[in-house]
Design a protein around this motif. Structure first.
Motif, PDB file in Angstrom:
ATOM      1  N   LYS A   1       0.832  -1.200   0.000  1.00 29.32           N
ATOM      2  CA  LYS A   1       0.000   0.000   0.000  1.00 29.32           C
ATOM      3  C   LYS A   1       0.864   1.247   0.000  1.00 29.32           C
ATOM      4  N   ALA A   2       1.899   1.226   0.812  1.00 27.57           N
ATOM      5  CA  ALA A   2       2.771   2.398   0.876  1.00 27.57           C
ATOM      6  C   ALA A   2       3.463   2.612  -0.463  1.00 27.57           C
ATOM      7  N   ASP A   3       3.903   1.528  -1.068  1.00 29.32           N
ATOM      8  CA  ASP A   3       4.558   1.641  -2.376  1.00 29.32           C
ATOM      9  C   ASP A   3       3.611   2.216  -3.406  1.00 29.32           C
ATOM     10  N   SER A   4       2.377   1.717  -3.385  1.00 30.07           N
ATOM     11  CA  SER A   4       1.432   2.196  -4.400  1.00 30.07           C
ATOM     12  C   SER A   4       1.114   3.669  -4.166  1.00 30.07           C
ATOM     13  N   LYS A   5       1.052   4.056  -2.892  1.00 29.74           N
ATOM     14  CA  LYS A   5       0.804   5.457  -2.576  1.00 29.74           C
ATOM     15  C   LYS A   5       1.940   6.335  -3.096  1.00 29.74           C
ATOM     16  N   ALA A   6       3.163   5.849  -2.822  1.00 35.57           N
ATOM     17  CA  ALA A   6       4.325   6.618  -3.263  1.00 35.57           C
ATOM     18  C   ALA A   6       4.324   6.745  -4.780  1.00 35.57           C
ATOM     19  N   LYS A   7       3.976   5.627  -5.414  1.00 36.20           N
ATOM     20  CA  LYS A   7       3.943   5.632  -6.880  1.00 36.20           C
ATOM     21  C   LYS A   7       2.918   6.627  -7.387  1.00 36.20           C
ATOM     22  N   LYS A   8       1.754   6.591  -6.741  1.00 38.46           N
ATOM     23  CA  LYS A   8       0.688   7.512  -7.153  1.00 38.46           C
ATOM     24  C   LYS A   8       1.121   8.960  -6.940  1.00 38.46           C
ATOM     25  N   ALA A   9       1.768   9.195  -5.806  1.00 39.30           N
ATOM     26  CA  ALA A   9       2.217  10.557  -5.530  1.00 39.30           C
ATOM     27  C   ALA A   9       3.230  11.012  -6.579  1.00 39.30           C
ATOM     28  N   ARG A  10       4.147  10.101  -6.900  1.00 36.00           N
ATOM     29  CA  ARG A  10       5.148  10.437  -7.913  1.00 36.00           C
ATOM     30  C   ARG A  10       4.482  10.779  -9.228  1.00 36.00           C
ATOM     31  N   ARG A  11       3.488   9.945  -9.583  1.00 39.16           N
ATOM     32  CA  ARG A  11       2.754  10.159 -10.833  1.00 39.16           C
ATOM     33  C   ARG A  11       2.080  11.515 -10.832  1.00 39.16           C
ATOM     34  N   LYS A  12       1.427  11.783  -9.707  1.00 37.37           N
ATOM     35  CA  LYS A  12       0.674  13.029  -9.577  1.00 37.37           C
ATOM     36  C   LYS A  12       1.574  14.246  -9.759  1.00 37.37           C
ATOM     37  N   TYR A  13       2.683  14.215  -9.026  1.00 38.25           N
ATOM     38  CA  TYR A  13       3.542  15.391  -9.083  1.00 38.25           C
ATOM     39  C   TYR A  13       4.220  15.529 -10.421  1.00 38.25           C
TER      40      TYR A  13
END
Lengths: 417, 261
Positions: free
Chosen positions: B173-185
């Motif tokens: 979950k943390a990895d996917s969150k980080a990935k999503k955040a990276r994508r977003k930014y």
């Protein structure tokens, strides 16, 4: 009180923040400072307010740093699975009290289960009275535990205290825990429900007969119970208490100055800690006239006769109540093993009490027992030792490293403690 | 222990949590019964149980604690996950020994100690833990048993233990969150460079709201189990919810990306 090492202050500031410096002089160790700071922060986080978080934590740490007990700072103390509200002027519930109260509720549960009759409507209600109740913690915890573990048992629990503040707080605690669904609501007596549960707090001075006799002589008991009890030999017409508990003031004035911790001495009410020793009339009356008309009943010690200390005056009164009203079980909290021995001596030295609670000494006379319990019984129920008090052998329960904490009496004829 | 076999109070159906409702209807139209676990102790906790979950719980061999033990599951995928997770470990009492912590000083009325630590030892493996989480000795004893059970489980089972699996779920979950955040930014940067960030603002708000709700729940981690013998739901439900949110956030992130592209 020795100084706290300066390096602790630096370590505290580094690991825990600036507030640690305020708490360290009171908490003495980093571990305990960390715990208290965490609890303060949790409490501030859980209670909403317009004042910002940091400011509230700072203020509470200030108060705690001055010596105010944590239960007064946070306003509550966990007790079993209840939350007992605390305020200055009423004694804070202790963990030792919690421990023996839970053990007692286990005992009552087991004996009620084993002696339960088939028809729930025939159940005799359990009558429990707690004297010097303070915050009402003992009645509330017993009510909570028993109403859950004995769902078909009628309960009648009463708490008595001399202080109006304590009674008000007890009632507040009742409503507070009721509102949080920590136990079922007491039922209304007027309804003809088979299951009756009542929980009352009453103001009375236990040394004044006129105040306490009305309370002590009327535990709730239906006509059915009276008819059944008439069969048993020991019973007279009056209904009985199944359990009489008390955590009375038991610290001597000199002990108060010397052996109490600073936060207790400066902030907790002396009314709850030190008995009225200046009332020599009570002292004389209860010790010498009722119990020891002939000196031969006094238990001997190395010095000659037992020295009954002035701080035992409440126990003398409690035992007098036990003699008159004959509760099936009695539990009194004491300060230490020495006081426990003296109280046991008072029981064994009185003919009537001895017959009621100790028996003739014949083995397995169906029930009677006089026991001393140590600290922290829950989890350590298996530990037992025999101690010599006077000429008798008394069972002492609890881990041997614990202090003597309470005296437990069970009437002859009542089984399954 | 008495189990109050009262039906779940179907007082108001699915009015509890607004965004949750939205999510449920979006992801499969599962019936949603909300109620409050009556009886002492856990009175404040809303219980969300679907009939599907109840079946899963009893099938997984949990002793019939149907009411509050049903995990918070809202989507079919995470229901499956809950079912496959190993049950919470529990140690028999005869293997445990409480170590007596000698208090300093006289005790009783003379001292009002705040510390009520409990030290518990598991006899076969000789693992000892000390718990001083709460001010109540009773609650510390319960917590100590859980923590010790988790430690023994980890010691004996290593990777297959519940702790390890939960850890993996959290990590995912943390990895996917980080990935999503990276994508977003990354998107933000691109859009800033390109047009100007009106569209991206919306996504940010959603993500932050999700995070806040999660943090609020983590604060309640040490809720006590109620006296009817049900285990502390705090850890497990959080894990479930985090897993759910992680998945849903990921899905939203993906669908938003798909919409963008």
């Amino acid at each position: 009180m020795s100084r706290v090492k300066p390096q602790l202050f630096w370590q505290g500031r580094k690991k825990l923040g600036l507030n640690a410096a305020k708490l360290l002089p009171v908490c003495r160790t980093l571990e305990s400072t960390a715990n208290e700071l965490r609890w303060i922060k949790q409490h501030v986080a859980e209670t909403p307010s317009i004042i910002p978080f940091g400011a509230r934590v700072w203020k509470l740490c200030d108060k705690r740093g001055k010596g105010l007990p944590l239960a007064y700072v946070l306003g509550n103390q966990p007790f079993g699975d209840l939350e007992i509200k605390c305020q200055p002027g009423v004694l804070i519930p202790r963990t030792e009290t919690e421990s023996y109260t839970i053990h007692l509720s286990n005992i009552l549960r087991r004996s009620a289960v084993s002696s339960s009759k088939s028809d729930p409507a025939d159940q005799q209600p359990l009558n429990i009275i707690d004297l010097c109740t303070g915050t009402g913690c003992i009645p509330l915890l017993l009510y909570s535990q028993l109403s859950r573990s004995l769902p078909f048992q009628s309960l009648n629990v009463v708490g008595v205290d001399i202080s109006q503040k304590a009674i008000n707080l007890s009632r507040q605690n009742l409503h507070h825990n009721l509102g949080a669904h920590r136990f079922p609501a007491p039922s209304d007596k007027s309804k003809s429900h088979p299951l009756q549960r009542s929980l009352h707090f009453l103001k009375a001075d236990i040394f004044s007969s006129s105040a306490v006799d009305p309370i002590l002589s009327t535990p709730v008991c239906s006509e059915q119970c009276a008819a059944q009890e008439a069969e048993e030999q020991q019973q007279q017409q009056q209904p009985t208490w199944d359990l009489l508990t008390s955590n009375p003031p038991y610290i001597s004035p000199s002990g108060f100055l010397v052996s109490t911790s600073r936060s207790v001495r400066n902030w907790e009410p002396k009314l709850a800690l030190v008995p009225p020793v200046e009332r020599v009339d009570l002292h004389q009356k209860h010790f010498y006239h009722h119990y020891y008309p002939d000196d031969e009943n006094l238990l001997p010690t190395q010095k000659g006769n037992v020295e009954y200390e002035e701080e035992d005056v409440f126990f003398a009164r409690l035992l007098e109540i036990a003699r008159t009203y004959r509760p099936k079980r009695v539990l009194m909290e004491v300060g230490d093993m020495e006081q426990a021995k003296r109280v046991v001596g008072m029981v064994l030295g009185d003919g009537k009490l001895r017959k009621l609670y100790f028996g003739e000494g014949t083995e397995e006379e169906k029930g009677g027992t006089v026991q001393i319990w140590r600290d922290d019984l829950v989890g350590f129920e298996g530990y037992e030792e025999i101690m010599d008090i006077g000429k008798e052998k008394i069972v002492v329960k609890g881990h041997p490293e614990g202090h003597g904490r309470s005296v437990y009496l069970r009437r002859v004829g009542v089984v399954d403690a | 222990m008495m189990k109050t076999t009262l039906p779940l109070r179907l007082s108001s159906v699915s009015f509890g949590i607004g965004p949750a409702l939205g999510r449920i209807l979006k992801y499969g139209d599962l019936p949603f019964i909300s109620g409050f676990a009556l009886g002492s102790g856990a009175g404040r906790r809303p219980v969300i149980a679907t009939p599907v979950c109840i079946v899963a719980v009893t099938a997984a061999g949990r002793p019939g604690t149907v009411t509050a033990a049903a995990p918070f599951t809202t989507t079919a995928a995470s229901w499956l996950k809950a079912w496959q997770m190993p049950p919470r470990p529990k140690l028999p009492e005869d293997e445990l020994e409480e170590v007596y912590l000698k208090g300093s000083g006289p005790g009783g009325q003379k001292i009002n100690k705040t510390n009520s630590a409990v030290q518990l030892r598991h006899i076969p493996t000789n693992i000892v833990i000390k718990c001083q989480e709460t001010r109540s000795r009773t609650q510390n004893r319960k917590l100590a048993r859980e923590i010790l059970a988790a430690k023994v489980d980890f010691h004996l089972n290593g990777d297959k233990s519940r702790v390890a699996i939960v850890g993996n779920v959290k990590k995912k979950k943390a990895d996917s969150k980080a990935k999503k955040a990276r994508r977003k930014y990354k998107k933000l940067e691109e859009e800033k460079a390109g047009k100007g960030g009106a569209g991206a603002g919306e996504q940010l708000v959603d993500g932050e709201e999700g995070r806040e709700v999660e943090e609020g729940e983590e604060g309640e981690e040490w809720e006590v189990a109620d006296a009817e013998g049900e285990e502390v739901e705090g850890h497990e439900e959080e894990i479930q919810e985090e897993a759910n949110k992680g998945e849903e956030a990921e899905k939203r992130g993906r669908s938003a990306d798909a919409a963008k592209q």
